[in-house]
Design an enzyme around this catalytic site. Structure first.
Site, PDB file in Angstrom:
ATOM      1  N   GLY B  39       0.803  -1.220   0.000  1.00 54.45           N
ATOM      2  CA  GLY B  39       0.000   0.000   0.000  1.00 54.45           C
ATOM      3  C   GLY B  39       0.835   1.268   0.000  1.00 54.45           C
ATOM      4  N   GLY B  41       2.290   2.531  -2.454  1.00 54.38           N
ATOM      5  CA  GLY B  41       2.077   3.299  -3.683  1.00 54.38           C
ATOM      6  C   GLY B  41       3.075   2.988  -4.776  1.00 54.38           C
ATOM      7  N   LYS B  42       3.722   1.810  -4.677  1.00 59.11           N
ATOM      8  CA  LYS B  42       4.765   1.484  -5.661  1.00 59.11           C
ATOM      9  C   LYS B  42       4.184   1.298  -7.056  1.00 59.11           C
ATOM     10  CE  LYS B  42       6.264  -2.147  -3.291  1.00 59.11           C
ATOM     11  NZ  LYS B  42       5.474  -2.163  -2.048  1.00 59.11           N
ATOM     12  N   GLU B 172       7.747  -6.463  -9.552  1.00 60.31           N
ATOM     13  CA  GLU B 172       7.763  -7.744  -8.839  1.00 60.31           C
ATOM     14  C   GLU B 172       7.910  -8.933  -9.775  1.00 60.31           C
ATOM     15  OE1 GLU B 172       5.335  -8.337  -5.383  1.00 60.31           O
ATOM     16  OE2 GLU B 172       4.753  -6.231  -5.395  1.00 60.31           O
TER      17      GLU B 172
END
Lengths: 286, 249, 334
Positions: B39, B41-42, B172
């Site tokens: 959360g 904000g990435k 990711e």
């Protein structure tokens, strides 16, 4: 001119009563039911048969038409519609258009293709003068009944347990089911109720709308306009959209008969292009 | 040389501010990691960098040029590419077709409508070589949707690299990849060409510390701290922010 | 395997996908032969060929670009009216008429494509319906030009390219239509197997990723929409040139629904679906539709429901496949 406004309001409210079932189905189940008009048509024919052939009083035929359309809706939902809940909008469109063609063919075969009119009781015929404005008794009745329905809907949605569950399920299906709300049951009941309302609208408005086998196709675009311009996240959105559409259509046909439909369709396109989620909807598009 | 930077980047959604006055600078050729709790904000930041989201305020600059007004496909043409946390692939195309498609678009041949797709031998050669590099040589002609997840993940990165980007945003890359196949992804990431600047978003600290030469920590949409891996690793504030997060590795 | 071998094999694989299958050769040769071997069916075959072209144009949109249109008849009808008016006012040479109709319909497609790009599938469905309704109304209202509900008659049909007469000669008319169908089909096939065509498939499959690899989605979609509209316009022009009247039925909702149905029946995404579907539809309509019109409408609706329930992309073939699989499973049980 006020008479036109009055007629437009009556027409608009009728459109709303029929279309609100579609709005809820789209908003709740994300289901595009282009066959929605068919339920209105079935309600209309039901009332027509009852009143013209079996001497049932007009007012009594209305709730019967409601139940009739609702029953058919319930059966259709449980047997056919349920298979399309997770399918694409396109497949839903194909399926429901198929249903429209089938219903049109069946109705045409058994009832004939000419437009049908319900024998209205004498006290509903004619108009009376209200400060210089001609008020049709029949249309006045439509406005009254529809207004009543809108109020009842607001009450159900806002103040009952069913209403809260429905609103929860619309907001987030998974969470609602996780909370123990039986989403399938809510879908089925809501769908049936929406069809019932459509049937009631069809019966009530058989004189204004034209009752014939291709009614669902002719009016499909109107219901879609109500839902797409009004959005699906409230009752007021479609309500306002229906009124605007009703008044616009009646006024258009009276003042500019050469342009009537053209203007409505163009406005619809403009609205959809500029605000795909509808003029009155809150939040982002689905 | 700064390959990618943001100036006062901000994004508001009503009352929520997922990106708040972010000033990020990524050096050319860097292996820069962006980390932060869930959360933080990435992904929003990545979406702002690629143009999927428009910022409420601030600028994005690529190699000194302001690209804030450019649409996603225009930014790709300028040399910025990304991968997605959840695979975004072309299910019906084969890896060969997908990679060849990217190469063709890169070479500005995407508007050709009469010549055959795959008729250009240079493109096919490059596509095959790239596929081999990403371990996809044996599944070149299978439908992407039928590939095992690990291969799909490799393809996800291959498609981004096929565009020969100057800056690559990896969201990711190891997400969802089973333990047994992780090392392949890690090798792939480690083997990325040195002239490509890489900005990596990752949760897995092993990957981050094994790969990055610079780390930025994002918390609640704001830049929290930035520095070299050793500094970040030993920073007590970072540990505090991540307390409770490290246990799930 | 050496890298040269891999490249060669990869190139060959891509080539196989766009190569002409022997069945295709058989089909087109049979089609050509039908000009001479099936003289009694020329009128029906001409209809099939025209609708096939119309359906193939919709396949470009639906099967390759993923654009759902319930108003494609707008371009079909527009092309028909343009061809008729052009022939009445300028020259009755058919090929010129086709070109003019195609360009006009293409332009209309280009302009309206900007409206269709926005929003979700549902919005697109509605906008395309809206565009077709607006075109219908325009045709209806401008009856001084279009003949309104009565239709447009008196369109001259001169010999094709000055020497091949087709007016009231069913065999020649069919040959003409078939040649046009083949030519445009050939072009469509090149387009879908080109880099542009593949970019469309990418946009259809994953628009987010498509733009992330540098494809300008909107521009490509506008291009294919324009081509599809032009094709539809040419199909409409062909119908105008081979029937005595151009009327509002060319541009109404039923027309848009029918062509969509034909394509769905035949299957999307492989270009022949439009041909297969229109043949099945028109042949069935000829046999069933003459019993009672309601009969036809009912079965069409039924077909739609069944296809929506059971078919995936390959229309009638998906259903056949499912039946075959189901039978196979039963036989496999010990």
């Amino acid at each position: 001119m006020l008479t036109i406004l009055f007629d437009g309001i009556a027409y608009g409210m009728l459109l709303f009563v029929i279309a609100c079932g579609l709005a809820v189905t789209l908003g709740l189940m994300n289901f595009v039911n282009l066959a929605h008009g068919a339920f209105a048509m079935l309600g209309g024919y039901c009332a027509w048969l009852l009143v013209n052939f079996y001497g049932v009083p007009f007012f009594a035929s209305l709730p019967i038409a409601f139940m009739f359309a609702a029953m058919i809706g319930l059966v259709a939902e449980r047997t056919l519609y349920v298979h399309f809940y997770n399918r694409s909008h396109f497949e839903q469109v194909l399926f429901t258009i198929g249903l429209v063609f089938m219903t049109a063919a069946v109705v045409d075969y058994f009832m004939g293709s000419q437009q049908r009119f319900i024998n209205l009781p004498s006290y509903l015929q004619g108009r009376f003068d209200f400060f210089g404005v001609g008020i049709g008794k029949y249309r006045l009745l439509i406005i009254l009944i529809c207004a009543l329905i809108v109020i009842v809907l607001q009450v159900i949605l806002g103040y009952t347990r069913f209403g809260s569950r429905l609103r929860a399920a619309v907001d987030d299906q998974r969470v609602a089911s996780g909370l123990g709300i039986n989403v399938n049951w809510i879908f089925a009941l809501t769908f049936a109720f929406g069809c019932g309302l459509a049937g009631l609208g069809g019966a009530l408005g058989a004189e204004i709308l034209s009752l014939e086998p291709h009614f669902p196709l002719k009016y499909m675009i109107y219901f879609l306009i109500v839902v797409s311009v009004g959005g699906t996240s409230s009752i007021t959105g479609p309500f306002l959209a229906s009124l605007l559409l009703g008044i616009g259509d009646v006024a258009g046909k009276y003042y500019a008969p050469r342009f009537g439909g053209f203007v409505i369709y163009t406005i619809m396109i403009v609205v959809l292009v500029l605000r795909p989620q509808g003029l009155f909807a809150r939040g982002t598009a689905k | 040389m700064i390959a990618l930077e943001t100036l006062g980047l901000e994004k508001r959604f009503g009352g929520i501010v997922p990106t708040n006055d972010v000033n990020l600078r990524v050096r050319e050729g860097a292996r820069h990691a962006l980390i932060g709790p869930n959360g933080a904000g990435k992904t929003t930041l990545i979406n702002l960098l690629t143009g999927v989201l428009k910022p409420s305020r601030g600028q994005v600059k690529l190699a000194g040029n302001d690209i804030t007004r450019l649409k996603p496909h225009q930014r790709v043409a300028r040399g910025i590419a990304r991968t997605f946390q959840i695979n975004q692939l072309f299910g019906e195309l084969t890896p060969l077709e997908a990679i060849a498609l990217v190469i063709g678009e890169r070479e500005k041949l995407g508007t050709r409508f009469w010549r055959a797709f795959g008729g250009d031998e240079k493109i096919v050669t490059e596509a095959v070589a790239l596929a081999r590099q990403f371990g996809l040589a044996d599944v070149l002609e299978e439908r992407t949707s039928s590939l095992p997840y690990g291969k799909q993940r490799q393809l996800e990165i291959a498609l981004a690299i096929a565009g020969k980007p100057r800056v690559l945003l990896l969201d990711e890359p190891a997400a969802g990849v089973p333990e047994t196949e992780r090392h392949e992804i890690l090798e792939t990431v480690a083997a990325l060409p040195k002239d490509v600047t890489v900005l990596l978003i990752e949760h897995d600290m092993d990957i981050v510390f094994g790969f990055a030469d610079r780390i930025t920590v994002l918390v609640d949409g704001k830049l929290f701290v930035e520095g070299e891996p050793k500094e970040i690793e030993n920073d007590p504030r970072v540990r505090a922010v991540y307390l409770g997060e490290r246990t799930d590795d | 395997m050496s890298s040269e071998d891999s490249v060669r094999e990869a190139s060959a694989a891509l080539k196989r996908k766009r190569a002409w299958h022997w069945l295709e050769y058989v089909f087109w040769i049979a089609a050509a032969a039908s000009v001479f071997l099936l003289p009694s069916q020329h009128a029906l075959l001409t209809q099939i060929a025209i609708w096939a072209l119309f359906a193939v144009s919709l396949d470009l949109l639906l099967g390759y670009a993923g654009i759902v249109s319930l108003g494609h008849a707008a371009y079909f009808g527009f092309g028909a009216y343009v061809a008729a008016l052009f022939a009445i006012n300028f020259t009755g040479e058919p090929v010129t008429g086709l070109v003019v109709a195609g360009v006009a319909a293409g332009l209309l497609g280009l302009i309206t494509s900007l409206l269709v790009l926005r929003g979700t599938d549902l919005t697109r469905i509605m906008v395309t319906i809206g565009i077709a309704l607006v075109m219908y109304e325009i045709a209806n209202q401008m009856s001084w030009l279009t003949g309104g509900a009565d239709g447009l008659t008196g369109m001259p049909v001169d010999p094709v390219l000055g020497f091949f007469p087709i007016y009231f000669i069913p065999k020649n008319a069919y040959a003409y239509v078939l040649v046009v169908l083949f030519a445009l089909f050939f072009v469509a096939k090149r387009i879908v197997h080109s880099p542009f065509g593949y970019s469309l498939r990418a946009i259809k499959g994953n628009p987010l990723r498509a733009s992330s690899i540098g494809i300008p989605n909107n521009l490509r979609l506008i291009a294919v929409y324009t081509v599809a509209a032009a094709y539809a316009g040419i199909a409409g022009a062909l119908l105008a040139q081979t029937t005595p009247v151009v009327s509002l039925t060319y541009i109404d909702f039923q027309r848009s629904a029918d062509v969509l149905l034909m394509l769905i029946i035949g299957g999307t995404g492989y270009l022949y679906g439009g041909i297969v579907g229109s043949a099945l539809f028109l042949i069935a309509q000829k046999s069933i539709g003459n019993v009672t019109p309601q009969y036809w409408e009912f079965w069409i609706g039924f077909a739609l429901v069944v296809i929506a329930l059971f078919a995936r992309d390959r229309g009638v073939f998906s259903i056949i496949e499912r039946i075959v699989n189901a039978l196979g499973k039963r036989n496999a049980k010990p």
